[in-house]
Scaffold this motif. Structure first.
Motif, PDB file in Angstrom:
ATOM      1  N   ASP A 154     -56.143  26.694  54.163  1.00  0.00           N
ATOM      2  CA  ASP A 154     -56.485  25.570  53.295  1.00  0.00           C
ATOM      3  C   ASP A 154     -56.712  26.087  51.878  1.00  0.00           C
ATOM      4  O   ASP A 154     -57.484  27.030  51.668  1.00  0.00           O
ATOM      5  N   VAL A 155     -56.014  25.499  50.903  1.00  0.00           N
ATOM      6  CA  VAL A 155     -56.174  25.865  49.490  1.00  0.00           C
ATOM      7  C   VAL A 155     -56.861  24.698  48.795  1.00  0.00           C
ATOM      8  O   VAL A 155     -56.306  23.601  48.713  1.00  0.00           O
ATOM      9  N   ASN A 156     -58.069  24.938  48.325  1.00  0.00           N
ATOM     10  CA  ASN A 156     -58.856  23.864  47.705  1.00  0.00           C
ATOM     11  C   ASN A 156     -59.147  24.223  46.254  1.00  0.00           C
ATOM     12  O   ASN A 156     -59.838  25.203  45.973  1.00  0.00           O
ATOM     13  N   PHE A 157     -58.610  23.437  45.330  1.00  0.00           N
ATOM     14  CA  PHE A 157     -58.857  23.640  43.906  1.00  0.00           C
ATOM     15  C   PHE A 157     -60.030  22.748  43.522  1.00  0.00           C
ATOM     16  O   PHE A 157     -59.906  21.535  43.429  1.00  0.00           O
ATOM     17  N   ARG A 158     -61.195  23.366  43.324  1.00  0.00           N
ATOM     18  CA  ARG A 158     -62.441  22.645  43.089  1.00  0.00           C
ATOM     19  C   ARG A 158     -62.755  22.618  41.596  1.00  0.00           C
ATOM     20  O   ARG A 158     -62.904  23.670  40.963  1.00  0.00           O
ATOM     21  N   ILE A 159     -62.858  21.419  41.048  1.00  0.00           N
ATOM     22  CA  ILE A 159     -63.175  21.256  39.627  1.00  0.00           C
ATOM     23  C   ILE A 159     -64.644  20.874  39.520  1.00  0.00           C
ATOM     24  O   ILE A 159     -65.049  19.776  39.911  1.00  0.00           O
ATOM     25  N   GLY A 160     -65.437  21.812  39.016  1.00  0.00           N
ATOM     26  CA  GLY A 160     -66.869  21.608  38.913  1.00  0.00           C
ATOM     27  C   GLY A 160     -67.309  21.293  37.504  1.00  0.00           C
ATOM     28  O   GLY A 160     -66.506  21.248  36.569  1.00  0.00           O
ATOM     29  N   ILE A 161     -68.613  21.102  37.335  1.00  0.00           N
ATOM     30  CA  ILE A 161     -69.171  20.731  36.040  1.00  0.00           C
ATOM     31  C   ILE A 161     -68.963  21.835  35.012  1.00  0.00           C
ATOM     32  O   ILE A 161     -68.623  21.569  33.854  1.00  0.00           O
ATOM     33  N   ALA A 162     -69.179  23.082  35.401  1.00  0.00           N
ATOM     34  CA  ALA A 162     -69.117  24.185  34.452  1.00  0.00           C
ATOM     35  C   ALA A 162     -67.802  24.951  34.509  1.00  0.00           C
ATOM     36  O   ALA A 162     -67.392  25.557  33.520  1.00  0.00           O
ATOM     37  N   SER A 172     -63.373  13.496  32.135  1.00  0.00           N
ATOM     38  CA  SER A 172     -61.918  13.363  32.264  1.00  0.00           C
ATOM     39  C   SER A 172     -61.198  14.487  31.532  1.00  0.00           C
ATOM     40  O   SER A 172     -60.157  14.975  31.991  1.00  0.00           O
ATOM     41  N   TRP A 173     -61.729  14.915  30.394  1.00  0.00           N
ATOM     42  CA  TRP A 173     -61.119  16.025  29.676  1.00  0.00           C
ATOM     43  C   TRP A 173     -61.156  17.279  30.532  1.00  0.00           C
ATOM     44  O   TRP A 173     -60.173  18.034  30.577  1.00  0.00           O
ATOM     45  N   GLN A 174     -62.264  17.534  31.200  1.00  0.00           N
ATOM     46  CA  GLN A 174     -62.360  18.706  32.075  1.00  0.00           C
ATOM     47  C   GLN A 174     -61.323  18.649  33.187  1.00  0.00           C
ATOM     48  O   GLN A 174     -60.684  19.653  33.512  1.00  0.00           O
ATOM     49  N   VAL A 175     -61.162  17.479  33.780  1.00  0.00           N
ATOM     50  CA  VAL A 175     -60.203  17.331  34.882  1.00  0.00           C
ATOM     51  C   VAL A 175     -58.798  17.673  34.409  1.00  0.00           C
ATOM     52  O   VAL A 175     -58.075  18.450  35.046  1.00  0.00           O
ATOM     53  N   VAL A 176     -58.397  17.094  33.281  1.00  0.00           N
ATOM     54  CA  VAL A 176     -57.057  17.356  32.750  1.00  0.00           C
ATOM     55  C   VAL A 176     -56.883  18.830  32.409  1.00  0.00           C
ATOM     56  O   VAL A 176     -55.864  19.444  32.744  1.00  0.00           O
ATOM     57  N   ASP A 177     -57.870  19.403  31.742  1.00  0.00           N
ATOM     58  CA  ASP A 177     -57.784  20.801  31.338  1.00  0.00           C
ATOM     59  C   ASP A 177     -57.657  21.729  32.542  1.00  0.00           C
ATOM     60  O   ASP A 177     -56.871  22.685  32.525  1.00  0.00           O
ATOM     61  N   GLU A 178     -58.406  21.446  33.593  1.00  0.00           N
ATOM     62  CA  GLU A 178     -58.371  22.314  34.771  1.00  0.00           C
ATOM     63  C   GLU A 178     -57.106  22.097  35.598  1.00  0.00           C
ATOM     64  O   GLU A 178     -56.570  23.046  36.185  1.00  0.00           O
ATOM     65  N   LEU A 179     -56.617  20.859  35.674  1.00  0.00           N
ATOM     66  CA  LEU A 179     -55.408  20.618  36.468  1.00  0.00           C
ATOM     67  C   LEU A 179     -54.208  21.389  35.920  1.00  0.00           C
ATOM     68  O   LEU A 179     -53.269  21.698  36.664  1.00  0.00           O
ATOM     69  N   LYS A 180     -54.244  21.712  34.648  1.00  0.00           N
ATOM     70  CA  LYS A 180     -53.156  22.508  34.073  1.00  0.00           C
ATOM     71  C   LYS A 180     -53.093  23.901  34.698  1.00  0.00           C
ATOM     72  O   LYS A 180     -52.052  24.552  34.671  1.00  0.00           O
ATOM     73  N   GLN A 181     -54.223  24.349  35.268  1.00  0.00           N
ATOM     74  CA  GLN A 181     -54.278  25.682  35.875  1.00  0.00           C
ATOM     75  C   GLN A 181     -53.854  25.674  37.341  1.00  0.00           C
ATOM     76  O   GLN A 181     -53.736  26.737  37.949  1.00  0.00           O
ATOM     77  N   ALA A 182     -53.663  24.494  37.919  1.00  0.00           N
ATOM     78  CA  ALA A 182     -53.281  24.388  39.335  1.00  0.00           C
ATOM     79  C   ALA A 182     -51.778  24.649  39.459  1.00  0.00           C
ATOM     80  O   ALA A 182     -50.962  23.756  39.216  1.00  0.00           O
ATOM     81  N   ILE A 187     -49.262  16.243  31.399  1.00  0.00           N
ATOM     82  CA  ILE A 187     -50.159  15.094  31.370  1.00  0.00           C
ATOM     83  C   ILE A 187     -50.105  14.516  29.971  1.00  0.00           C
ATOM     84  O   ILE A 187     -50.428  15.199  28.993  1.00  0.00           O
ATOM     85  N   ALA A 188     -49.675  13.265  29.859  1.00  0.00           N
ATOM     86  CA  ALA A 188     -49.444  12.657  28.550  1.00  0.00           C
ATOM     87  C   ALA A 188     -50.735  12.406  27.787  1.00  0.00           C
ATOM     88  O   ALA A 188     -50.793  12.586  26.573  1.00  0.00           O
ATOM     89  N   ALA A 189     -51.789  11.973  28.487  1.00  0.00           N
ATOM     90  CA  ALA A 189     -53.035  11.629  27.809  1.00  0.00           C
ATOM     91  C   ALA A 189     -54.205  11.787  28.762  1.00  0.00           C
ATOM     92  O   ALA A 189     -54.047  11.698  29.984  1.00  0.00           O
ATOM     93  N   VAL A 190     -55.373  12.030  28.198  1.00  0.00           N
ATOM     94  CA  VAL A 190     -56.589  12.136  29.002  1.00  0.00           C
ATOM     95  C   VAL A 190     -56.990  10.728  29.463  1.00  0.00           C
ATOM     96  O   VAL A 190     -57.094   9.812  28.649  1.00  0.00           O
TER      97      VAL A 190
END
Length: 384
Positions: free
Chosen positions: A114-122, A176-186, A193-196
């Motif tokens: 199982d590969v889990n990409f976890r996006i946390g607060i920090a 939402s900015w964090q989510v977009v920024d981190e998804l680029k690393q997946a 992603i066109a917009a946040v």
């Protein structure tokens, strides 16, 4: 003579019929009874496999006693052509009937890696776990932050394993900015992603994804879940709330999300803000001020300055009346439920109590005493 022959033939036919009927009953019983597996195992079904081959593998692993009955049972159930490729968890003592159901109905692997990409607060973390059928638990193999650029050498080898399951998990309170920024690393996702997305519009949850899935499609699923959740919970809201719309509820829920991580006090924290809104008292909450400074793009990393508290911005709830214009994070279900059904209290203030929770107060005098206790706790910690 012919009568004797006919009688004997009829007798033989009845015996054969009874034998066949008894054999059928016996086979059906064997098909449904608990199997010989003493402990759970992972069964690997390769693409292009047949029920004949799977039955042989099961026999070799001593998961079934009668491979022929396994095949005939699958054919009788009209499932012999529904075999799925993957790795499937077979519980201890699984019957042949249960195994057939598992390898034809599930449609995705139920054990393996199982590969889990976890996006946390920090920060974010990519966690790789392997299922141990003996314990029934996933064991962590490795974990790292893909944003650092330091990828463990064994990661590439693990990614070559068959039937990997991929998942993206959002923590409650991420922006939402964090989510977009981190998804680029997946690296298992694809596309730009066109917009946040609008703040607060993404549901903190766990999402199963497929390699190569478009990032935009995943964000759309996150937004759809949050919209559906908010629609459902709005219908169950308490009467008389000072919230004119679902959008205002989402704003307040995001504030509650950032103010407390203690599940048992979310509704109490929500009651403070609801009481303040009802009485026309400014919310005076630090997380909104911080959001106005960072717009959710990074942790502030320091305390709020007095000059920042005195500056009037759309998110400075020390300076503006009512709610800020947008959510300040993506709130989870519990925080949305809390603001739509808050506790009934007279509390107007709260401050940290040193245990991870908060001390609540009805009056400013009571609140000031709680603040003094908190400052004493802080001073004591600083002296250690």
């Amino acid at each position: 003579m012919w009568k004797a022959v006919a009688s004997n033939a009829l007798t033989l036919f009845i015996v054969v019929l009874l034998f066949a009927g008894g054999l059928l009953i016996w086979a059906k019983q064997k098909y449904a009874e608990p199997g010989p597996l003493e402990t759970a195992i992972c069964l690997r079904v390769e693409p292009g496999s047949t029920m004949v081959g799977v039955s042989r593998d099961l026999g070799d692993q001593e998961a079934v006693r009668h491979p022929l009955i396994f095949r005939l049972g699958a054919r009788y159930a009209e499932k012999d052509d529904d075999l799925k490729a993957g790795s499937f968890l077979l519980p201890a003592h699984a019957s042949m009937e249960e195994i057939v159901d598992l390898v034809t109905r599930v449609g995705r692997s139920t054990c393996g890696t199982d590969v889990n990409f976890r996006i946390g607060i920090a920060s974010a973390e990519l966690q790789v776990r392997t299922f141990d059928p003996a314990t029934g638990r996933y064991e962590e193999v490795l974990a790292f932050d893909p944003g650092t650029g330091e990828v463990p050498a064994e990661y590439a080898g693990l990614m070559a394993e068959p039937d990997l399951r991929y998942r993206v998990t959002l923590a409650e309170g991420v922006t939402s900015w964090q989510v977009v920024d981190e998804l680029k690393q997946a690296d298992f996702l694809d596309g730009d992603i066109a917009a946040v997305p609008a703040e607060g519009s993404l549901a903190p949850d766990s999402y199963e994804v497929t390699p190569g899935e478009a990032r935009e499609a995943l964000l759309a699923e996150m937004a759809a879940r949050q919209t559906a959740l908010l629609d459902r919970l709005w219908e169950t809201r308490a009467e008389g709330l000072p919230l004119a719309s679902k959008e205002e509820a989402l704003v307040l829920a995001s504030i509650v999300e950032k103010e407390t991580g203690v599940p048992g006090e979310r509704r109490r924290v929500a009651s403070v803000f609801v009481n303040r809104l009802e009485r026309g008292i400014r919310l005076q909450t630090d997380p909104t001020v911080i959001y106005g400074l960072t717009m959710g793009k990074a942790p502030l990393g320091r305390g709020i300055r007095q000059s920042e508290l005195a500056r009037r911005t759309p998110y400075n709830t020390y300076q503006i009346d009512g709610l800020p214009p947008t959510p300040i994070a993506n709130p989870g279900r519990a925080s949305i439920e809390a603001v739509l059904n808050p506790e009934t209290t007279e509390y107007l203030y709260f401050v940290a109590d040193g245990t991870g929770g908060h001390a609540f107060a009805r009056s400013l005098d009571e609140h000031n005493r709680n603040v003094a206790r908190w400052r004493a706790i802080e001073a004591g910690r600083g002296g250690n």
